[in-house]
Design a protein around this motif. Structure first.
Motif, short mmCIF file in Angstrom:
data_model
loop_
_atom_site.label_atom_id
_atom_site.label_comp_id
_atom_site.label_asym_id
_atom_site.label_seq_id
_atom_site.Cartn_x
_atom_site.Cartn_y
_atom_site.Cartn_z
N GLY A 148 0.83 -1.20 0.00
CA GLY A 148 0.00 0.00 0.00
C GLY A 148 0.86 1.24 0.00
O GLY A 148 2.07 1.19 -0.28
N LEU A 149 0.24 2.38 0.30
CA LEU A 149 0.95 3.65 0.45
C LEU A 149 0.76 4.15 1.88
O LEU A 149 -0.34 4.08 2.42
CB LEU A 149 0.41 4.70 -0.52
N TRP A 150 1.83 4.68 2.45
CA TRP A 150 1.74 5.38 3.72
C TRP A 150 1.94 6.87 3.49
O TRP A 150 2.80 7.27 2.70
CB TRP A 150 2.78 4.87 4.71
N VAL A 151 1.15 7.68 4.19
CA VAL A 151 1.26 9.14 4.15
C VAL A 151 1.83 9.60 5.48
O VAL A 151 1.35 9.19 6.55
CB VAL A 151 -0.11 9.79 3.90
N TYR A 152 2.84 10.47 5.41
CA TYR A 152 3.52 10.96 6.61
C TYR A 152 3.63 12.48 6.59
O TYR A 152 3.70 13.10 5.51
CB TYR A 152 4.95 10.42 6.70
N ARG A 153 3.68 13.07 7.77
CA ARG A 153 4.19 14.43 7.96
C ARG A 153 5.59 14.31 8.53
O ARG A 153 5.82 13.50 9.44
CB ARG A 153 3.30 15.23 8.93
N VAL A 154 6.52 15.10 8.01
CA VAL A 154 7.90 15.05 8.49
C VAL A 154 8.06 16.08 9.61
O VAL A 154 7.84 17.28 9.40
CB VAL A 154 8.91 15.32 7.36
N ALA A 155 8.42 15.62 10.78
CA ALA A 155 8.54 16.50 11.94
C ALA A 155 9.70 17.47 11.74
O ALA A 155 10.79 17.08 11.31
CB ALA A 155 8.75 15.69 13.21
N GLU A 156 9.43 18.73 12.06
CA GLU A 156 10.46 19.76 11.94
C GLU A 156 11.57 19.49 12.94
O GLU A 156 11.31 19.15 14.09
CB GLU A 156 9.83 21.13 12.19
N GLY A 157 12.81 19.63 12.53
CA GLY A 157 13.94 19.44 13.43
C GLY A 157 14.43 18.01 13.44
O GLY A 157 15.53 17.72 12.98
N SER A 158 13.61 17.09 13.93
CA SER A 158 14.05 15.69 14.06
C SER A 158 14.01 14.94 12.74
O SER A 158 14.73 13.95 12.55
CB SER A 158 13.18 14.96 15.08
N GLY A 159 13.13 15.37 11.81
CA GLY A 159 12.99 14.64 10.56
C GLY A 159 12.20 13.36 10.69
O GLY A 159 12.09 12.59 9.73
N GLU A 160 11.62 13.12 11.87
CA GLU A 160 10.82 11.91 12.07
C GLU A 160 9.61 11.90 11.14
O GLU A 160 8.94 12.92 10.96
CB GLU A 160 10.34 11.83 13.52
N LYS A 161 9.30 10.75 10.55
CA LYS A 161 8.11 10.60 9.72
C LYS A 161 6.93 10.24 10.62
O LYS A 161 6.87 9.13 11.15
CB LYS A 161 8.33 9.55 8.65
N VAL A 162 6.02 11.19 10.79
CA VAL A 162 4.85 10.99 11.65
C VAL A 162 3.75 10.35 10.81
O VAL A 162 3.27 10.96 9.85
CB VAL A 162 4.37 12.32 12.24
N PRO A 163 3.32 9.12 11.11
CA PRO A 163 2.33 8.46 10.26
C PRO A 163 0.96 9.12 10.36
O PRO A 163 0.49 9.44 11.45
CB PRO A 163 2.29 7.03 10.81
N LEU A 164 0.35 9.33 9.20
CA LEU A 164 -0.96 9.96 9.12
C LEU A 164 -2.03 9.00 8.62
O LEU A 164 -3.16 8.99 9.12
CB LEU A 164 -0.92 11.18 8.19
N ARG A 165 -1.66 8.17 7.63
CA ARG A 165 -2.70 7.35 7.02
C ARG A 165 -2.06 6.28 6.14
O ARG A 165 -1.07 6.54 5.44
CB ARG A 165 -3.61 8.22 6.17
N GLU A 166 -2.64 5.09 6.16
CA GLU A 166 -2.29 4.03 5.22
C GLU A 166 -3.41 3.91 4.20
O GLU A 166 -4.59 3.84 4.56
CB GLU A 166 -2.09 2.70 5.94
N ILE A 167 -3.05 3.89 2.90
CA ILE A 167 -4.02 3.76 1.82
C ILE A 167 -3.75 2.43 1.14
O ILE A 167 -2.68 2.22 0.54
CB ILE A 167 -3.90 4.92 0.82
N CYS A 168 -4.73 1.52 1.20
CA CYS A 168 -4.48 0.12 0.82
C CYS A 168 -4.96 -0.26 -0.57
O CYS A 168 -4.57 -1.31 -1.08
CB CYS A 168 -5.13 -0.81 1.85
N TRP A 169 -5.81 0.57 -1.20
CA TRP A 169 -6.41 0.14 -2.46
C TRP A 169 -5.53 0.41 -3.68
O TRP A 169 -5.79 -0.10 -4.77
CB TRP A 169 -7.76 0.86 -2.67
N VAL A 170 -4.46 1.16 -3.53
CA VAL A 170 -3.72 1.70 -4.67
C VAL A 170 -3.17 0.61 -5.58
O VAL A 170 -3.24 0.71 -6.82
CB VAL A 170 -2.58 2.61 -4.18
N PHE A 171 -2.62 -0.45 -5.00
CA PHE A 171 -1.99 -1.50 -5.80
C PHE A 171 -2.88 -2.74 -5.93
O PHE A 171 -2.41 -3.81 -6.32
CB PHE A 171 -0.64 -1.88 -5.18
#
Length: 210
Positions: A148-171
């Motif tokens: 699937g696809l995961w959507v993230y926001r990248v945290a300012e400073g640390s660069g951590e990928k904050v998970p927002l949503r998994e989209i499973c139908w794409v593939f």
């Protein structure tokens, strides 16, 4: 520090990307790519070769649903009219909702669905009404349950990928038969208001399997 590779999109009132039953199907928001440089990057290709897309954005929202972000347009390779709206699409970025800018993600298979998440205070309280520079990432992900696809926001400073949503139908529907195109987009869905919405973008990066 603001990025240096900035480009902008201005969206007129009444522009949107949204599909809701029984009859709403709007795809008239302006899109753009990062300005061509000495090494222009590939921004479209086979869906099964897509790995990730990343984009930063900043703007001053004023009207409800003012938005900007990253857009993935999915089309069948057999589609003959490339000027028609894509069959499926995904957008993620910042949208003004309930009086505050929020991280917004919409996935549209047959119809669209929508999720929002709060911005951290350092972004949502930026000076001058700006959202502050926010980076989003859409990334292909494969685990024991499938792809699937995961959507993230990248945290300012640390660069951590904050998970927002998994989209499973794409593939899920013969990914070899589909292509995906990656753009920046902006929209001002409210009608009858004065002036357009200008969104700043930077750092558009798209990765593909070799």
């Amino acid at each position: 520090m603001a990025p240096t590779d900035i480009f902008t999109i201005t969206a007129d009132p009444g522009t949107d990307i949204w599909r809701k039953p029984p009859t709403t199907d709007v795809f008239n928001a302006p899109t753009a790519l990062t300005p061509a440089g000495p090494h222009p990057q590939r921004t479209s290709g086979p869906l099964n070769a897509f790995l990730s897309a990343r984009l930063s954005l900043n703007f001053t929202p004023q009207e409800t649903y003012d938005q900007g972000g990253l857009l993935l347009s999915l089309r069948r390779k057999s589609d003959s009219d490339n000027n028609a709206p894509p069959s499926k699409w995904i957008k993620t970025g910042i949208e003004l909702y309930n009086g505050a800018p929020r991280v917004s993600t919409v996935g549209c298979d047959r119809w669209a669905d929508w999720s929002v998440a709060d911005l951290p205070p350092s972004s949502s309280s930026a000076s001058g009404g700006e959202t502050g520079w926010t980076t989003v990432v859409v990334e292909k992900d494969k685990d024991g349950n499938g792809t699937g696809l995961w959507v993230y926001r990248v945290a300012e400073g640390s660069g951590e990928k904050v998970p927002l949503r998994e989209i499973c139908w794409v593939f899920g529907e013969d990914p070899e038969a589909w292509e995906v195109e990656v753009h920046a987009m902006a929209a001002r869905p409210e009608k009858g208001v004065q002036g357009g919405l200008t969104v700043e973008f930077a750092g558009l990066e798209v990765k593909w399997a070799s």
